[in-house]
Design a protein around this motif. Structure first.
Motif, PDB file in Angstrom:
ATOM      1  N   GLN A  90       0.824  -1.197   0.000  1.00 28.04           N
ATOM      2  CA  GLN A  90       0.000   0.000   0.000  1.00 28.04           C
ATOM      3  C   GLN A  90       0.867   1.258   0.000  1.00 28.04           C
ATOM      4  O   GLN A  90       1.900   1.310   0.659  1.00 28.04           O
ATOM      5  CB  GLN A  90      -0.947   0.008   1.193  1.00 28.04           C
ATOM      6  N   TYR A  91       0.430   2.256  -0.784  1.00 27.40           N
ATOM      7  CA  TYR A  91       1.170   3.504  -0.915  1.00 27.40           C
ATOM      8  C   TYR A  91       0.195   4.674  -0.884  1.00 27.40           C
ATOM      9  O   TYR A  91      -0.872   4.629  -1.505  1.00 27.40           O
ATOM     10  CB  TYR A  91       1.969   3.522  -2.228  1.00 27.40           C
ATOM     11  N   SER A  92       0.575   5.713  -0.166  1.00 24.74           N
ATOM     12  CA  SER A  92      -0.266   6.900  -0.044  1.00 24.74           C
ATOM     13  C   SER A  92      -0.306   7.678  -1.347  1.00 24.74           C
ATOM     14  O   SER A  92       0.698   7.769  -2.066  1.00 24.74           O
ATOM     15  CB  SER A  92       0.250   7.808   1.074  1.00 24.74           C
ATOM     16  N   LEU A  93      -1.454   8.252  -1.638  1.00 27.90           N
ATOM     17  CA  LEU A  93      -1.611   9.109  -2.810  1.00 27.90           C
ATOM     18  C   LEU A  93      -1.139  10.513  -2.470  1.00 27.90           C
ATOM     19  O   LEU A  93      -1.475  11.058  -1.417  1.00 27.90           O
ATOM     20  CB  LEU A  93      -3.067   9.123  -3.257  1.00 27.90           C
ATOM     21  N   SER A  94      -0.372  11.106  -3.386  1.00 28.36           N
ATOM     22  CA  SER A  94       0.224  12.409  -3.099  1.00 28.36           C
ATOM     23  C   SER A  94      -0.324  13.532  -3.961  1.00 28.36           C
ATOM     24  O   SER A  94      -0.011  14.699  -3.720  1.00 28.36           O
ATOM     25  CB  SER A  94       1.748  12.336  -3.287  1.00 28.36           C
ATOM     26  N   ASN A  95      -1.128  13.217  -4.957  1.00 26.04           N
ATOM     27  CA  ASN A  95      -1.625  14.288  -5.830  1.00 26.04           C
ATOM     28  C   ASN A  95      -2.897  14.917  -5.257  1.00 26.04           C
ATOM     29  O   ASN A  95      -3.415  14.501  -4.210  1.00 26.04           O
ATOM     30  CB  ASN A  95      -1.856  13.779  -7.245  1.00 26.04           C
ATOM     31  N   ASP A  96      -3.403  15.922  -5.941  1.00 33.18           N
ATOM     32  CA  ASP A  96      -4.587  16.657  -5.501  1.00 33.18           C
ATOM     33  C   ASP A  96      -5.810  15.746  -5.567  1.00 33.18           C
ATOM     34  O   ASP A  96      -6.098  15.175  -6.621  1.00 33.18           O
ATOM     35  CB  ASP A  96      -4.783  17.872  -6.418  1.00 33.18           C
ATOM     36  N   PRO A  97      -6.551  15.606  -4.456  1.00 36.13           N
ATOM     37  CA  PRO A  97      -7.733  14.751  -4.476  1.00 36.13           C
ATOM     38  C   PRO A  97      -8.797  15.186  -5.483  1.00 36.13           C
ATOM     39  O   PRO A  97      -9.681  14.391  -5.822  1.00 36.13           O
ATOM     40  CB  PRO A  97      -8.264  14.852  -3.046  1.00 36.13           C
ATOM     41  N   ALA A  98      -8.723  16.420  -5.952  1.00 34.59           N
ATOM     42  CA  ALA A  98      -9.694  16.876  -6.951  1.00 34.59           C
ATOM     43  C   ALA A  98      -9.433  16.244  -8.313  1.00 34.59           C
ATOM     44  O   ALA A  98     -10.317  16.239  -9.178  1.00 34.59           O
ATOM     45  CB  ALA A  98      -9.650  18.398  -7.065  1.00 34.59           C
ATOM     46  N   GLU A  99      -8.251  15.712  -8.524  1.00 34.82           N
ATOM     47  CA  GLU A  99      -7.911  15.097  -9.807  1.00 34.82           C
ATOM     48  C   GLU A  99      -8.565  13.728  -9.923  1.00 34.82           C
ATOM     49  O   GLU A  99      -8.505  12.916  -9.002  1.00 34.82           O
ATOM     50  CB  GLU A  99      -6.385  14.968  -9.947  1.00 34.82           C
ATOM     51  N   ARG A 100      -9.179  13.472 -11.070  1.00 35.02           N
ATOM     52  CA  ARG A 100      -9.823  12.179 -11.304  1.00 35.02           C
ATOM     53  C   ARG A 100      -9.174  11.407 -12.446  1.00 35.02           C
ATOM     54  O   ARG A 100      -9.616  10.312 -12.778  1.00 35.02           O
ATOM     55  CB  ARG A 100     -11.318  12.388 -11.618  1.00 35.02           C
ATOM     56  N   ASP A 101      -8.115  11.973 -13.024  1.00 37.98           N
ATOM     57  CA  ASP A 101      -7.489  11.324 -14.182  1.00 37.98           C
ATOM     58  C   ASP A 101      -6.226  10.554 -13.846  1.00 37.98           C
ATOM     59  O   ASP A 101      -5.681   9.851 -14.697  1.00 37.98           O
ATOM     60  CB  ASP A 101      -7.171  12.371 -15.262  1.00 37.98           C
ATOM     61  N   ARG A 102      -5.735  10.670 -12.603  1.00 37.50           N
ATOM     62  CA  ARG A 102      -4.486   9.995 -12.272  1.00 37.50           C
ATOM     63  C   ARG A 102      -4.362   9.779 -10.769  1.00 37.50           C
ATOM     64  O   ARG A 102      -5.004  10.457  -9.961  1.00 37.50           O
ATOM     65  CB  ARG A 102      -3.287  10.808 -12.758  1.00 37.50           C
ATOM     66  N   TYR A 103      -3.530   8.797 -10.420  1.00 40.62           N
ATOM     67  CA  TYR A 103      -3.054   8.597  -9.057  1.00 40.62           C
ATOM     68  C   TYR A 103      -1.539   8.769  -9.089  1.00 40.62           C
ATOM     69  O   TYR A 103      -0.862   8.250  -9.988  1.00 40.62           O
ATOM     70  CB  TYR A 103      -3.365   7.192  -8.540  1.00 40.62           C
ATOM     71  N   VAL A 104      -0.983   9.479  -8.110  1.00 40.98           N
ATOM     72  CA  VAL A 104       0.457   9.669  -8.027  1.00 40.98           C
ATOM     73  C   VAL A 104       0.957   9.151  -6.688  1.00 40.98           C
ATOM     74  O   VAL A 104       0.424   9.513  -5.638  1.00 40.98           O
ATOM     75  CB  VAL A 104       0.848  11.155  -8.195  1.00 40.98           C
ATOM     76  N   ILE A 105       1.961   8.289  -6.733  1.00 39.66           N
ATOM     77  CA  ILE A 105       2.581   7.770  -5.523  1.00 39.66           C
ATOM     78  C   ILE A 105       4.087   7.968  -5.619  1.00 39.66           C
ATOM     79  O   ILE A 105       4.639   8.152  -6.711  1.00 39.66           O
ATOM     80  CB  ILE A 105       2.275   6.271  -5.303  1.00 39.66           C
ATOM     81  N   ALA A 106       4.750   7.947  -4.471  1.00 37.55           N
ATOM     82  CA  ALA A 106       6.207   7.967  -4.423  1.00 37.55           C
ATOM     83  C   ALA A 106       6.651   6.783  -3.579  1.00 37.55           C
ATOM     84  O   ALA A 106       6.167   6.595  -2.459  1.00 37.55           O
ATOM     85  CB  ALA A 106       6.717   9.277  -3.829  1.00 37.55           C
ATOM     86  N   VAL A 107       7.554   5.990  -4.115  1.00 37.89           N
ATOM     87  CA  VAL A 107       7.956   4.732  -3.472  1.00 37.89           C
ATOM     88  C   VAL A 107       9.438   4.790  -3.121  1.00 37.89           C
ATOM     89  O   VAL A 107      10.290   5.001  -3.986  1.00 37.89           O
ATOM     90  CB  VAL A 107       7.693   3.526  -4.406  1.00 37.89           C
ATOM     91  N   LYS A 108       9.729   4.580  -1.844  1.00 32.98           N
ATOM     92  CA  LYS A 108      11.121   4.525  -1.406  1.00 32.98           C
ATOM     93  C   LYS A 108      11.658   3.117  -1.616  1.00 32.98           C
ATOM     94  O   LYS A 108      11.044   2.133  -1.195  1.00 32.98           O
ATOM     95  CB  LYS A 108      11.242   4.911   0.068  1.00 32.98           C
ATOM     96  N   ARG A 109      12.792   3.016  -2.271  1.00 33.17           N
ATOM     97  CA  ARG A 109      13.405   1.711  -2.541  1.00 33.17           C
ATOM     98  C   ARG A 109      14.091   1.215  -1.275  1.00 33.17           C
ATOM     99  O   ARG A 109      15.157   1.696  -0.901  1.00 33.17           O
ATOM    100  CB  ARG A 109      14.412   1.828  -3.683  1.00 33.17           C
ATOM    101  N   GLU A 110      13.464   0.251  -0.603  1.00 38.25           N
ATOM    102  CA  GLU A 110      13.962  -0.277   0.666  1.00 38.25           C
ATOM    103  C   GLU A 110      14.827  -1.501   0.396  1.00 38.25           C
ATOM    104  O   GLU A 110      14.330  -2.599   0.165  1.00 38.25           O
ATOM    105  CB  GLU A 110      12.792  -0.646   1.582  1.00 38.25           C
ATOM    106  N   GLY A 111      16.138  -1.316   0.449  1.00 35.61           N
ATOM    107  CA  GLY A 111      17.048  -2.416   0.165  1.00 35.61           C
ATOM    108  C   GLY A 111      16.994  -3.529   1.189  1.00 35.61           C
ATOM    109  O   GLY A 111      17.273  -4.686   0.884  1.00 35.61           O
ATOM    110  N   ASN A 112      16.623  -3.200   2.442  1.00 37.79           N
ATOM    111  CA  ASN A 112      16.557  -4.214   3.485  1.00 37.79           C
ATOM    112  C   ASN A 112      15.121  -4.521   3.883  1.00 37.79           C
ATOM    113  O   ASN A 112      14.854  -4.986   4.984  1.00 37.79           O
ATOM    114  CB  ASN A 112      17.349  -3.772   4.720  1.00 37.79           C
ATOM    115  N   GLY A 113      14.183  -4.237   2.971  1.00 39.41           N
ATOM    116  CA  GLY A 113      12.779  -4.555   3.235  1.00 39.41           C
ATOM    117  C   GLY A 113      12.455  -5.962   2.792  1.00 39.41           C
ATOM    118  O   GLY A 113      13.331  -6.837   2.690  1.00 39.41           O
TER     119      GLY A 113
END
Length: 322
Positions: free
Chosen positions: A55-78
């Motif tokens: 699961q990843y949090s959405l970071s863009n404006d909730p008013a937008e209905r054309d896209r979802y934007v997420i940012a994912v940290k690359r966890e080498g020890n995950g």
């Protein structure tokens, strides 16, 4: 009557670095259709190329209905989910995505906000800040605490004219002695004035905010965790699980969850978040002692239940009601 699909197949429109070790993904409907609406603080679940749901949090404006934007940290020890997503997904790919859910929603009655983000915890705060800016009626202060500028996502935007009056960015350069002092913000409870605190980030930051808001009403302080204790511990050991119904026994190696070990053997267990937060994989524990690493089970449930997505064993074998 239309219904929101449980799982959607979305196209990766953009996959690009957002900061050192962080990848930004923009997801759109393959046919350009509107996406299910979301509110600030919401997250989506994504099936990674490795087969795990994360699961990843959405970071863009909730008013937008054309896209979802997420940012994912690359966890080498995950546990491999972020590695699979960052290393294995490129623009143009299709990914399975769950409908937005929100366990970290802005309080509708709050009059102002203190938003505290540590590291990748900035992602839900970006959606909150965008929403509050667009709304224009409730004040907010965003504190973004990171190690350095190179590892800070959304930095250019936060330093822009729209956000700058509301945002404080602090880099500690990895020195605990250079930590940002949150006490002046939290010393006086803002509940009488309708102020609420929202915090998302690493466990030490959330623990510090909990300590500093102990005199605040619990209803005015909100936390979004990245999930249960999902990273391997230095003293982790392999162990076995025995399934009561079939009598079969399986080994769970270090760095592999019970859920994934069973999945590799073709044993299906219901699951969703795979981070110890949703409760979907709660399983009856018949024998053995669990090493609980979830955020769901009540104390009275821990003797005879386990979340198989994150928890491990304190005894050589666990017997599960499967």
């Amino acid at each position: 009557m239309s219904t929101t699909p449980t799982v959607m197949s979305l196209r990766v429109a953009v996959a690009e670095p957002a900061a050192r070790g962080i990848q930004r993904f923009e997801l759109r409907h393959p046919e350009g259709a509107e996406l299910p609406a979301f509110t600030a603080g919401a997250h989506i679940r994504i099936k990674t190329p490795g087969g795990a749901m994360r699961q990843y949090s959405l970071s863009n404006d909730p008013a937008e209905r054309d896209r979802y934007v997420i940012a994912v940290k690359r966890e080498g020890n995950g546990r491999g989910g972020s590695l699979s997503l960052v290393d294995g997904v490129r623009a143009g790919a299709l990914v399975e995505v769950g409908a937005p859910e929100n366990l970290f929603e802005l309080d509708a009655k709050a009059k102002s906000f203190i938003l505290i983000a540590g590291g990748i915890g900035i992602t839900p705060m970006m959606a909150m800040a965008r929403h509050l800016l667009a709304e224009g009626t409730r004040k907010f202060k965003l504190c973004y605490l990171t190690r350095d500028a190179e590892s800070s996502a959304f930095l250019d935007e936060l330093r822009g004219p729209d956000f700058a009056p509301h945002v404080t960015v602090h880099h500690d350069q990895g020195d605990p002695g250079n930590a940002f002092d949150l006490w002046p913000l939290l010393e006086k409870p803002g509940s009488a004035a309708g102020q609420h605190v929202y915090c998302c980030g690493p466990t030490p930051l959330m623990d510090a905010v909990r300590d500093m808001t102990g005199h605040w009403p619990a209803s005015a302080v909100h936390f979004e965790s990245f999930g249960g204790d999902t990273k391997p511990h230095a003293d982790d050991q392999p162990f076995e699980v025995r399934l009561e119904h079939s009598g079969r026994t399986y080994e769970v190696p270090v760095g592999v969850s019970i859920l994934d070990a069973l999945r590799l053997e073709g044993v299906h267990v219901p699951s969703s978040c795979e981070s110890g937060t949703c409760g979907s994989c709660k399983t009856r524990l018949l024998e053995g002692e669990a090493d609980h690493r979830d955020l769901v089970l009540l104390d009275e449930e821990k003797a005879d239940h386990i979340m198989v997505c994150v928890s491990r064993a304190k005894t050589p074998c666990l017997v599960l009601d499967l």
